[in-house]
Scaffold this active site. Structure first.
Site, short mmCIF file in Angstrom:
data_model
loop_
_atom_site.label_atom_id
_atom_site.label_comp_id
_atom_site.label_asym_id
_atom_site.label_seq_id
_atom_site.Cartn_x
_atom_site.Cartn_y
_atom_site.Cartn_z
CB CYS A 79 -3.60 -5.96 -13.83
SG CYS A 79 -1.90 -5.59 -13.34
CG HIS B 250 6.06 -8.37 -3.93
ND1 HIS B 250 5.72 -7.19 -4.56
CD2 HIS B 250 5.58 -9.37 -4.73
CE1 HIS B 250 5.08 -7.46 -5.68
NE2 HIS B 250 4.98 -8.77 -5.81
CD GLU C 67 1.94 -3.44 -4.06
OE1 GLU C 67 1.15 -3.10 -3.15
OE2 GLU C 67 1.60 -4.20 -4.99
CB SER D 19 3.67 -14.45 -10.91
OG SER D 19 2.41 -13.91 -10.58
#
Length: 283
Positions: A15, A127, A129, A221
């Site tokens: 991305c 995670h 983020e 991932s």
């Protein structure tokens, strides 16, 4: 004996947030020869190893707190405010490659927190983020992975709902609808990255076109796990690998058409390696 017909999904691969972070890292590595990075720059071991060979030094938060007078890359996932404070205290230069979509979400969560909203974040515990998002609330927001987990909490009548940027939009709106059905007032903030969330629709179309699918992703991932499941649900003959060496000849037979696709953290060069290995197979 014949060779397989192999196609790489043109929509797969990094991305834009990951492209941006890796480009920044490579520019500095070309200039300085080394660069510290706080956590894996991307959840793909093959890409991390490639960059480590070029001089990228992966450190964790404990090592970061001990580092002084160096430059450190912040990866696309973003970081909590305390990371920036540590950098000030230790005279560290931060090369901030936080994804713009993540930064926008951090700012929105901080604004909600400043208004004393009761914040609930649909995301994966631990995670990178999500830790950055929690940091905007002094770790007071509630993180949950599914509606059952959320309902175990004592919920206020009004819920401010956010999501990790890489989550499924369908699941997010399903959670919102289920809460409203139960009588809660929900302020739903759809902060999901469309470049990521649209991948599942694109992948369904792609996976349906081939007799076999090879999905390439790092095992760390979370996006890769979700997208592989999308492929598997569409095409049961889907196989998950992390690198070309994991391909098995007995997966394929004469006349197969093979589609190769991957996560938002899967580099194109790795999918090309897989393609080249498949083209060498004789079935």
């Amino acid at each position: 004996m014949q060779r397989l017909n192999v196609t790489i999904d043109s929509n797969s691969g990094f991305c834009f947030g990951v492209v941006y972070a890796i480009q920044m890292a490579e520019d500095i590595l070309d200039e300085k020869g080394y660069l510290y990075c706080l956590g894996d720059i991307v959840h793909n071991d093959e890409e991390v190893q490639r960059l480590q060979h070029r001089g990228l030094r992966i450190i964790d938060h404990t090592q970061f707190r001990e580092l002084q007078n160096e430059a450190v890359l912040i990866r696309a996932h973003g970081e909590p405010p305390e990371t920036y404070q540590t950098a000030l205290n230790n005279n560290l230069t931060l090369i901030d490659a936080s994804c713009p979509v993540v930064l926008k979400l951090q700012n929105r969560i901080k604004s909600s927190y400043d208004k004393d909203d009761r914040i609930f974040i649909y995301g994966k515990h631990g995670h990178a983020e999500v830790l950055g998002l929690l940091g905007q609330t002094n770790n007071k927001a509630v993180v949950f992975e599914n509606i059952d987990e959320l309902l175990q909490h004592e919920l206020p009548s009004k819920i401010t709902l956010y999501s990790q940027t890489t989550k499924s939009t369908d699941n997010f709106y399903s959670i919102k609808d289920q809460l409203e059905t139960k009588g809660y007032e929900v302020d739903a903030n759809d902060t999901i990255c469309r470049q990521v969330s649209n991948r599942d629709k694109e992948l369904r179309k792609f996976a349906a076109q081939f007799t076999k699918i090879v999905f390439v992703s790092g095992t760390k991932s979370s996006n890769g796990k979700v997208l592989y499941q999308v492929c598997k649900n569409t095409n049961p003959d889907s196989y998950f690998i992390s690198k070309a060496e994991e391909l098995q000849q007995d997966w394929f037979k004469a006349g197969d058409t093979v589609g190769i696709c991957g996560a938002t953290s899967t580099p194109m060069w790795l999918m090309e390696q897989v393609r080249d290995s498949l083209l060498k197979l004789e079935v």
